[in-house]
Design a protein around this motif. Structure first.
Motif, PDB file in Angstrom:
ATOM      1  N   PHE A 141      38.303  36.596  47.062  1.00 25.83           N
ATOM      2  CA  PHE A 141      39.428  35.674  46.927  1.00 25.83           C
ATOM      3  C   PHE A 141      40.274  36.054  45.712  1.00 25.83           C
ATOM      4  O   PHE A 141      40.312  35.343  44.704  1.00 25.83           O
ATOM      5  N   PRO A 142      40.930  37.199  45.786  1.00 29.09           N
ATOM      6  CA  PRO A 142      41.733  37.636  44.633  1.00 29.09           C
ATOM      7  C   PRO A 142      42.900  36.683  44.395  1.00 29.09           C
ATOM      8  O   PRO A 142      43.539  36.190  45.323  1.00 29.09           O
ATOM      9  N   HIS A 143      43.179  36.433  43.125  1.00 25.77           N
ATOM     10  CA  HIS A 143      44.298  35.568  42.762  1.00 25.77           C
ATOM     11  C   HIS A 143      44.695  35.885  41.325  1.00 25.77           C
ATOM     12  O   HIS A 143      43.927  36.465  40.548  1.00 25.77           O
ATOM     13  N   ASP A 144      45.917  35.504  40.982  1.00 29.66           N
ATOM     14  CA  ASP A 144      46.423  35.797  39.654  1.00 29.66           C
ATOM     15  C   ASP A 144      45.762  34.924  38.589  1.00 29.66           C
ATOM     16  O   ASP A 144      45.556  35.352  37.460  1.00 29.66           O
ATOM     17  N   ILE A 145      45.473  33.674  38.933  1.00 26.06           N
ATOM     18  CA  ILE A 145      44.833  32.762  37.985  1.00 26.06           C
ATOM     19  C   ILE A 145      43.324  32.860  38.162  1.00 26.06           C
ATOM     20  O   ILE A 145      42.806  32.588  39.245  1.00 26.06           O
ATOM     21  N   PRO A 146      42.560  33.263  37.138  1.00 26.85           N
ATOM     22  CA  PRO A 146      41.107  33.407  37.278  1.00 26.85           C
ATOM     23  C   PRO A 146      40.414  32.057  37.388  1.00 26.85           C
ATOM     24  O   PRO A 146      41.014  30.998  37.163  1.00 26.85           O
ATOM     25  N   THR A 147      39.139  32.107  37.728  1.00 26.84           N
ATOM     26  CA  THR A 147      38.366  30.863  37.851  1.00 26.84           C
ATOM     27  C   THR A 147      38.100  30.216  36.493  1.00 26.84           C
ATOM     28  O   THR A 147      37.775  29.033  36.436  1.00 26.84           O
ATOM     29  N   SER A 148      38.210  30.990  35.417  1.00 23.73           N
ATOM     30  CA  SER A 148      38.062  30.448  34.057  1.00 23.73           C
ATOM     31  C   SER A 148      39.338  30.744  33.282  1.00 23.73           C
ATOM     32  O   SER A 148      39.370  31.609  32.400  1.00 23.73           O
ATOM     33  N   PRO A 149      40.423  30.048  33.591  1.00 23.04           N
ATOM     34  CA  PRO A 149      41.710  30.381  32.985  1.00 23.04           C
ATOM     35  C   PRO A 149      41.809  29.883  31.543  1.00 23.04           C
ATOM     36  O   PRO A 149      40.978  29.109  31.063  1.00 23.04           O
ATOM     37  N   ILE A 150      42.846  30.333  30.873  1.00 22.85           N
ATOM     38  CA  ILE A 150      43.201  29.805  29.556  1.00 22.85           C
ATOM     39  C   ILE A 150      44.106  28.607  29.773  1.00 22.85           C
ATOM     40  O   ILE A 150      45.046  28.652  30.585  1.00 22.85           O
ATOM     41  N   ARG A 151      43.843  27.516  29.094  1.00 22.79           N
ATOM     42  CA  ARG A 151      44.645  26.295  29.217  1.00 22.79           C
ATOM     43  C   ARG A 151      45.489  26.109  27.953  1.00 22.79           C
ATOM     44  O   ARG A 151      44.957  26.170  26.842  1.00 22.79           O
ATOM     45  N   VAL A 152      46.752  25.884  28.130  1.00 25.30           N
ATOM     46  CA  VAL A 152      47.661  25.623  27.014  1.00 25.30           C
ATOM     47  C   VAL A 152      48.197  24.202  27.160  1.00 25.30           C
ATOM     48  O   VAL A 152      48.844  23.875  28.163  1.00 25.30           O
ATOM     49  N   LEU A 153      47.921  23.370  26.181  1.00 31.32           N
ATOM     50  CA  LEU A 153      48.399  21.986  26.187  1.00 31.32           C
ATOM     51  C   LEU A 153      49.590  21.881  25.245  1.00 31.32           C
ATOM     52  O   LEU A 153      49.469  22.117  24.043  1.00 31.32           O
ATOM     53  N   VAL A 193      47.059  29.896  32.273  1.00 30.71           N
ATOM     54  CA  VAL A 193      47.382  31.297  31.994  1.00 30.71           C
ATOM     55  C   VAL A 193      46.274  32.188  32.535  1.00 30.71           C
ATOM     56  O   VAL A 193      45.089  31.941  32.290  1.00 30.71           O
ATOM     57  N   GLY A 194      46.693  33.221  33.278  1.00 28.00           N
ATOM     58  CA  GLY A 194      45.758  34.241  33.738  1.00 28.00           C
ATOM     59  C   GLY A 194      45.788  35.448  32.816  1.00 28.00           C
ATOM     60  O   GLY A 194      46.731  35.652  32.049  1.00 28.00           O
ATOM     61  N   TYR A 195      44.760  36.293  32.906  1.00 31.80           N
ATOM     62  CA  TYR A 195      44.627  37.427  31.990  1.00 31.80           C
ATOM     63  C   TYR A 195      43.950  38.572  32.720  1.00 31.80           C
ATOM     64  O   TYR A 195      43.401  38.406  33.820  1.00 31.80           O
ATOM     65  N   THR A 196      43.960  39.721  32.086  1.00 31.46           N
ATOM     66  CA  THR A 196      43.332  40.899  32.681  1.00 31.46           C
ATOM     67  C   THR A 196      41.840  40.914  32.361  1.00 31.46           C
ATOM     68  O   THR A 196      41.411  40.502  31.290  1.00 31.46           O
ATOM     69  N   GLY A 197      41.031  41.394  33.312  1.00 35.03           N
ATOM     70  CA  GLY A 197      39.608  41.570  33.065  1.00 35.03           C
ATOM     71  C   GLY A 197      38.805  40.290  33.200  1.00 35.03           C
ATOM     72  O   GLY A 197      39.256  39.289  33.767  1.00 35.03           O
ATOM     73  N   GLU A 198      37.593  40.338  32.633  1.00 35.35           N
ATOM     74  CA  GLU A 198      36.671  39.221  32.700  1.00 35.35           C
ATOM     75  C   GLU A 198      37.001  38.155  31.663  1.00 35.35           C
ATOM     76  O   GLU A 198      37.739  38.392  30.699  1.00 35.35           O
ATOM     77  N   ALA A 199      36.411  36.977  31.866  1.00 36.73           N
ATOM     78  CA  ALA A 199      36.609  35.897  30.904  1.00 36.73           C
ATOM     79  C   ALA A 199      35.994  36.220  29.557  1.00 36.73           C
ATOM     80  O   ALA A 199      36.369  35.634  28.528  1.00 36.73           O
ATOM     81  N   THR A 200      35.024  37.144  29.530  1.00 35.12           N
ATOM     82  CA  THR A 200      34.395  37.547  28.278  1.00 35.12           C
ATOM     83  C   THR A 200      34.884  38.914  27.815  1.00 35.12           C
ATOM     84  O   THR A 200      34.229  39.563  26.998  1.00 35.12           O
TER      85      THR A 200
END
Length: 450
Positions: A141-153, A193-200
């Motif tokens: 299930f590829p997508h631009d937003i990862p399952t552990s995204p960065i949240r900006v409030l 926010v999505g990012y490149t690579g793994e969440a770690t």
């Protein structure tokens, strides 16, 4: 009780206070480990000082009933081999010290490139349902937003300000996608926010740093959260408090050992020996779990990072354990020094009379901790490998080679203390006049030297 009991008291106090220093950290994981470990060691020490003497008094000579028939080699006093080893090391202290220090430096070297980060599903063994689900989500299930995204409030801003901030976020390196997820009555907005690579991975952490460096829109406050941000905040918080942990453990250990042994030099040497064995242990942990060596043998998937809580926990536990061995050895050395006044004889006597006990204790601990390495979760394996490495190094290289060599080089300086400390040690130290004189072992030690 006058001698070994005092060593138990000093050793137990150092381990309890070392583990209690974990209360410096606000993380519940470390605080609970500190409280639980301190309570366990405190209970064991109190039992050794109260229940055990009572049981020995009740049993009397019957304590030797049902003895196991072990083969006897020759009619010599126990520990002669340890005395021979001590004298062999002390005859050539520099030749012993240099290669051992070089070996420990090589073992510590991998820790120079340690990288701390969070954990993901790869800490679980392959085939675990939770890991399988996460792997299928990433692959199918590829997508631009990862399952552990960065949240900006964006606090205090509405939709227009959120859109302008989102445009600036898209220009950041390592950012793959930006979406204004929600706007609350024009007073707050949530940006995903999505990012490149793994969440770690480096991409996620670089994106978090870039987001936090962006200028805040006028009249608003920007907060950055999500799993990658939590990882960075955890590493920062642990790093800020780690010097206080180290200072507390070093201070407590130095003061207690100085009072127990009536020396300023021995506590400093003991602390340095502890750091040497712990450094080699951390080097092994980085080489195995961060760099991925032996991953096939131990059955885990390397992530390229170490979870930051675990080294802090291992440091506190190992510092107390390493001091434990040092206290039992130096306590016997101090007794022999008080009776003989000869540094070389005292060191040999100490190693002779504690060699079997410390070796047995180290083997028992290794066997117990070895169960951790068979665990399914990487965290348990890491703790097991780290502790086994430190215990083996401390009970072999440090105790049998480094301690005799350094004490031979220091000579009478081992026992130097300012007058106030010397008087305090005489008042609080054991009454060695009621114990068996260490000079009774002198013929054996002299024979071992020859």
């Amino acid at each position: 009780m006058a001698t070994a009991g005092r060593a138990v008291l000093v050793s137990g106090a150092i381990i309890v206070l070392s583990l209690a220093s974990l209360l410096i950290f606000p993380q519940i994981f470390l605080r609970s480990m500190g409280l639980g470990g301190s309570a366990a060691v405190l209970g064991a020490a109190l039992g050794a000082l109260t229940v055990l003497p009572a049981l020995l008094a009740i049993l009397g000579p019957r304590i030797n009933a049902l003895r196991i028939p072990l083969p006897r080699t020759h009619a010599t006093a126990p520990g002669q081999g340890w005395a021979r080893l001590a004298h062999a090391v002390m005859r050539r202290p520099v030749r012993t010290l240099i290669p051992v220090v070089a070996l420990l430096a090589v073992l510590t070297l991998p820790f120079a490139h340690v990288r701390f980060g969070g954990a993901d599903e790869r800490v679980l063994p392959e085939g675990t349902p939770a890991r399988t689900v996460a792997e299928h989500v990433h692959a199918d299930f590829p997508h631009d937003i990862p399952t552990s995204p960065i949240r900006v409030l964006l606090d205090g801003g509405g939709a227009d300000q959120a859109d302008r901030l989102a445009e600036r976020i898209r220009a950041l390196p390592s950012v793959t996608a930006v979406q204004v997820t929600a706007v609350h009555e024009g007073r707050a907005a949530l940006i995903t926010v999505g990012y490149t690579g793994e969440a770690t991975g480096d991409g996620a952490y670089e994106a978090v740093r870039g987001l936090r460096a962006l200028p805040t829109p006028p009249g608003t406050t920007t907060l950055v959260g999500g799993a990658p941000a939590v990882d960075l905040d955890l590493v920062h918080d642990l790093g800020a408090r780690l010097p206080w942990l180290t200072l507390a453990m070093l201070g407590v250990t130095t003061v207690l050992l100085a009072v127990a042994f009536g020396s300023v030099v021995l506590p400093v040497k003991a602390v340095l020996m502890n750091l040497v064995s712990i450094g080699a242990s951390f080097g092994a942990v980085v080489w195995v779990f961060q760099d991925g060596h032996l991953s096939g043998v131990l059955g885990f998937t390397p992530t390229g990072y170490l979870e930051p809580n675990l080294p802090v926990l291992i440091f506190a536990v190992l510092f107390g354990l390493a001091t434990d061995y040092e206290v039992f050895l130096l306590s016997r050395v101090r007794e022999a020094w008080d009776h003989t006044g000869d540094n070389r004889t005292a060191v040999a006597a100490g190693l002779q009379h504690t060699g079997r006990i410390i070796t047995a204790a180290a083997l028992l601990l290794v066997l117990v901790v070895a169960g951790f390495t068979t665990g399914q979760v990487v965290f348990a394996k890491l703790i097991g490998v780290g502790m086994i490495t430190a215990v083996v190094i401390d009970a072999t290289l440090v105790r049998t080679l480094l301690v005799p060599a350094t004490m031979r080089l220091l000579g009478r300086w081992n026992w130097w203390a300012p007058p106030p400390l010397a008087r305090l040690h005489r008042r609080t130290g054991p009454d060695t006049t009621t114990t068996a004189p260490a000079t009774a072992a002198a013929p054996l030690i002299t024979e071992a030297a020859r």
